[in-house]
Design a protein around this motif. Sequence first.
Motif, mmCIF file in Angstrom:
data_model
loop_
_atom_site.group_PDB
_atom_site.id
_atom_site.type_symbol
_atom_site.label_atom_id
_atom_site.label_comp_id
_atom_site.label_asym_id
_atom_site.label_seq_id
_atom_site.Cartn_x
_atom_site.Cartn_y
_atom_site.Cartn_z
ATOM 1 N N GLY A 161 33.821 -64.065 10.831
ATOM 2 C CA GLY A 161 33.186 -64.449 9.581
ATOM 3 C C GLY A 161 33.166 -65.955 9.408
ATOM 4 N N PHE A 230 28.563 -62.726 9.108
ATOM 5 C CA PHE A 230 29.662 -62.025 9.780
ATOM 6 C C PHE A 230 29.107 -61.209 10.934
ATOM 7 C CE2 PHE A 230 28.613 -59.217 6.168
ATOM 8 C CZ PHE A 230 28.353 -58.021 6.812
ATOM 9 N N TYR A 301 36.001 -70.875 10.590
ATOM 10 C CA TYR A 301 35.620 -69.472 10.705
ATOM 11 C C TYR A 301 36.882 -68.642 10.891
ATOM 12 C CZ TYR A 301 36.044 -70.070 15.831
ATOM 13 O OH TYR A 301 36.495 -70.343 17.097
#
Length: 337
Positions: A161, A230, A301
């Motif tokens: 994500g 994602f 991330y």
Amino acid sequence: MIEKSRVDRLGSGTATIGLIFNPLSGRIRKRKDAIRRALTEIPGATCREVTNAHEINASVGAFIDAGVDLLVIVGGDGTLQGVLCHLFATQPRSSWPILAVVPGGTTNMTALDLGILGDPESVLQKLRNSLLKQAPPVLRQRHVLCIEQTGVAKIYGMFFGVGLIARAVIFSQSRIKKLGITGEIYAAIITLGYLAGVLLGFRKGSWAPVKMSIIEGNAELHRGAFAFLFASTLDRLLFGMRPYWGQEQEPLHVTFIQQQRKHPLRSLLQLLSGHGDALKEKNGYYSRNTQALELLVDDVYVVDGESYRAAGGDGPLRITAAGPVSFLAPEGVKEKL
């Protein structure tokens, strides 16, 4: 490819078993003594406790050297990620043991997707029953994400994500986790927090967009500011959600949403309820299945709850599907449809 001899030994009750137990995982901390007792009831198993990456690597290496047929990970998504990273980095697939997951972490997305529900003790009891039954094992196949960037070691996991998702996870780990909240309650707090931010029109901090270019097959698909992106090889995420609607027959599911999109609240509810196929690209909502994806991005991330940083100057962040990997489904576990 799992060696057939491992499967045969698992079905005949002669398999060697290694247990990797993380006593610091979210659902384990307050009940680790009870779980330790449950671990002793797994027939013919050797247990090693781990609390960091070095101990995970050493334990996985020791079990590989011992030739275990089944490697049981008792911990959360982060512990499983550490095991996968070490196996992919050091072992040919032919030498891998069969893997089993006991959900002991904060979110346990991989276990949920495999249909493994319940507290760690009850799942261990199901595993014990399966092993004593001496029947052909039921295996589930799942691909694994491989995330790589020039100059950085490859990262393996099940969920990636960036954007709001990464910021929310990082924020929650510093605040919500300290309260001892785990599981779907933990995830619900994060989700409700985002909904509140949408309603209030937040655009900074945890709600700040991520600027990036999205590339597939050497062609730039999109460039701009996105609320989040994602990617996962899991069929379902928390709450049984399936927040992707691509039609391509590929293992890597990707969903991304532009920062400036129409009907944000209504669309987010459609996304969370599994009705994303009603969302339109012209309104800023995208979902596709692929084998590989590249991101030109300079931002944080997350992979399975662990945070990293992509450096834009080091070239694209490449995400591919590796595997598949074989997981054991304990007795009474059914594949989710």
